[in-house]
Write a protein that holds these residues in place. Structure first.
Motif, mmCIF file in Angstrom:
data_model
loop_
_atom_site.group_PDB
_atom_site.id
_atom_site.type_symbol
_atom_site.label_atom_id
_atom_site.label_comp_id
_atom_site.label_asym_id
_atom_site.label_seq_id
_atom_site.Cartn_x
_atom_site.Cartn_y
_atom_site.Cartn_z
ATOM 1 N N GLN A 160 94.959 2.252 8.727
ATOM 2 C CA GLN A 160 93.876 2.531 9.664
ATOM 3 C C GLN A 160 94.375 2.402 11.106
ATOM 4 O O GLN A 160 95.227 1.571 11.415
ATOM 5 C CB GLN A 160 92.727 1.534 9.443
ATOM 6 N N PRO A 161 93.836 3.225 12.024
ATOM 7 C CA PRO A 161 94.236 3.092 13.435
ATOM 8 C C PRO A 161 93.941 1.688 13.967
ATOM 9 O O PRO A 161 92.940 1.070 13.595
ATOM 10 C CB PRO A 161 93.374 4.145 14.145
ATOM 11 N N THR A 162 94.816 1.216 14.828
ATOM 12 C CA THR A 162 94.723 -0.148 15.352
ATOM 13 C C THR A 162 94.848 -0.146 16.866
ATOM 14 O O THR A 162 95.605 0.638 17.434
ATOM 15 C CB THR A 162 95.851 -1.024 14.762
ATOM 16 N N THR A 163 94.098 -1.020 17.506
ATOM 17 C CA THR A 163 94.320 -1.319 18.916
ATOM 18 C C THR A 163 95.070 -2.642 18.996
ATOM 19 O O THR A 163 94.615 -3.652 18.450
ATOM 20 C CB THR A 163 92.990 -1.430 19.683
ATOM 21 N N TRP A 164 96.211 -2.622 19.678
ATOM 22 C CA TRP A 164 97.039 -3.815 19.843
ATOM 23 C C TRP A 164 96.930 -4.309 21.282
ATOM 24 O O TRP A 164 97.045 -3.515 22.215
ATOM 25 C CB TRP A 164 98.504 -3.513 19.544
ATOM 26 N N ALA A 173 105.800 -0.146 13.747
ATOM 27 C CA ALA A 173 105.906 0.057 12.299
ATOM 28 C C ALA A 173 104.563 -0.054 11.588
ATOM 29 O O ALA A 173 104.340 0.590 10.551
ATOM 30 C CB ALA A 173 106.881 -0.964 11.708
ATOM 31 N N LEU A 174 103.652 -0.858 12.127
ATOM 32 C CA LEU A 174 102.377 -1.112 11.452
ATOM 33 C C LEU A 174 101.244 -0.212 11.952
ATOM 34 O O LEU A 174 100.095 -0.393 11.542
ATOM 35 C CB LEU A 174 101.978 -2.582 11.656
ATOM 36 N N SER A 175 101.545 0.741 12.814
ATOM 37 C CA SER A 175 100.495 1.552 13.431
ATOM 38 C C SER A 175 100.357 2.913 12.766
ATOM 39 O O SER A 175 101.334 3.643 12.598
ATOM 40 C CB SER A 175 100.798 1.759 14.925
ATOM 41 N N ALA A 176 99.116 3.235 12.417
ATOM 42 C CA ALA A 176 98.795 4.556 11.881
ATOM 43 C C ALA A 176 98.454 5.490 13.037
ATOM 44 O O ALA A 176 98.147 5.046 14.148
ATOM 45 C CB ALA A 176 97.598 4.445 10.935
ATOM 46 N N PRO A 177 98.507 6.814 12.817
ATOM 47 C CA PRO A 177 98.080 7.749 13.860
ATOM 48 C C PRO A 177 96.670 7.409 14.349
ATOM 49 O O PRO A 177 95.802 7.015 13.565
ATOM 50 C CB PRO A 177 98.111 9.100 13.139
ATOM 51 N N GLY A 178 96.470 7.525 15.652
ATOM 52 C CA GLY A 178 95.201 7.128 16.255
ATOM 53 C C GLY A 178 95.230 5.734 16.834
ATOM 54 O O GLY A 178 94.259 5.290 17.458
ATOM 55 N N SER A 179 96.342 5.025 16.646
ATOM 56 C CA SER A 179 96.475 3.675 17.188
ATOM 57 C C SER A 179 96.733 3.725 18.686
ATOM 58 O O SER A 179 97.154 4.742 19.238
ATOM 59 C CB SER A 179 97.612 2.916 16.491
ATOM 60 N N ARG A 180 96.492 2.614 19.349
ATOM 61 C CA ARG A 180 96.732 2.506 20.784
ATOM 62 C C ARG A 180 97.117 1.068 21.102
ATOM 63 O O ARG A 180 96.874 0.155 20.308
ATOM 64 C CB ARG A 180 95.489 2.911 21.574
#
Length: 310
Positions: free
Chosen positions: A173-177, A200-207
């Motif tokens: 799932q997309p993630t905000t870090w 490595a842990l970010s799906a497309p749509g992450s920011r």
């Protein structure tokens, strides 16, 4: 803002001094007549810690006349206020994700004071003593998080991926870090590792929003300035700030397919109408003008990176 395990801590509460100082900065910003941030819990967290440091929690009527030992802290509060608002604005912008991970959460209270989408989950990672203290104080205040809040005790200078996955993080799932005040307290290798895990842990749509680390060469001049700041404030900056060459988050993330933007401290000053000075003769418009006071800002602060993964 946090510290790796093993840093100098408050003896009475086991809290990192820097985390407490940042909470004080948010309290001071909240008290201003023109606040950039409204954190109703910051002052209570500072008071509950019973620190031996004389940390300000209110913006004085005449900042330039504050006691000499508090002036460096008040100056830092201006920066903390802008940093907090910048990250708040990023989180409130479009393209919000349903899961957010705050790396080195410290005494941050965004899970409580910001509005989150229905069903949103926020995972805060920091040392157990910091997370437990914050939860205890906020519980006494009858504060309730505005999202599903997961507190994950972990040392970010060591591997933490498995603990994050076990806490319910969904890498598909997309993630905000959020990396606020973290990288400057990790050595170069640990910074590389953290940024690598984010990628490595970010799906497309992450920011992500990242506060850069500033390279501090081990010179006599830098050492003297760090010692002076430590002596003035009681904060162990000379022991904490990484001096090794920090990795460039833009370089690492762009290599992994992210789209990055850089934001200087000067840009924040201009956007939020602040000047990093306690001198009342320095007007707000100075933040928008090139000059010595602004030319030096990015030399002492690394600025920020925002990035998105398509």
């Amino acid at each position: 803002m946090t510290e790796p395990t093993g840093s100098t801590e408050l003896e009475d509460q086991g809290l990192p001094l820097t985390a407490l100082a940042v909470a004080a900065g948010r309290a001071v910003e909240t008290s201003r007549a023109d606040p950039l941030v409204a954190d109703p819990y910051a002052s209570a967290l500072v008071v509950a810690a019973r620190s031996h440091l004389d940390l300000p929690t209110v913006w004085p009527a005449e900042p330039s006349e504050a006691p000499p030992l508090q002036q460096p802290l008040l100056l830092a509060c201006i920066y903390i206020g802008m940093r907090t608002r910048f990250i708040d604005d990023f989180l409130r912008s479009d393209h919000a994700t349903m899961q957010t991970v705050v790396l080195g959460a410290g005494l941050d209270t965004r899970a409580y004071r910001l509005t989150w989408p229905a069903g949103a989950m926020v995972i805060e990672i920091d040392s157990a003593n910091v997370l437990d203290f914050k939860a205890h104080v906020l519980s006494r205040l009858s504060a309730e998080p505005a999202c599903e809040l997961v507190s994950l005790p972990a040392d970010l200078s060591l591997p933490w991926r498995e603990a994050l996955l076990a806490a319910g993080f969904e890498p598909a799932q997309p993630t905000t870090w959020v990396l606020e005040g973290l990288l400057p307290y990790l050595d170069s290798a640990a910074q590389h590792a953290v940024l690598g895990e984010v990628a490595a842990l970010s799906a497309p749509g992450s920011r992500t929003v990242i506060e850069r680390a500033v390279p501090l060469p081990k010179t006599d001049d830098i050492e003297a300035k760090l010692r002076e700041f430590s002596e003035q404030t009681g904060l162990p900056m000379s022991e904490l700030l990484a001096r090794a060459d920090p990795p460039d988050p833009v370089e690492l993330l762009e290599a992994a397919g992210w789209h990055c933007s850089s934001h200087s401290v000067e840009e924040l000053c201009s956007s939020y109408g602040r000047v990093l000075s306690l001198d009342p003769s320095v007007g707000r418009t100075a933040a928008e003008q090139p000059g010595p006071q602004n030319q030096g800002q990015d030399q002492s602060r690394g600025g920020f990176v925002t990035a998105w993964l398509s």
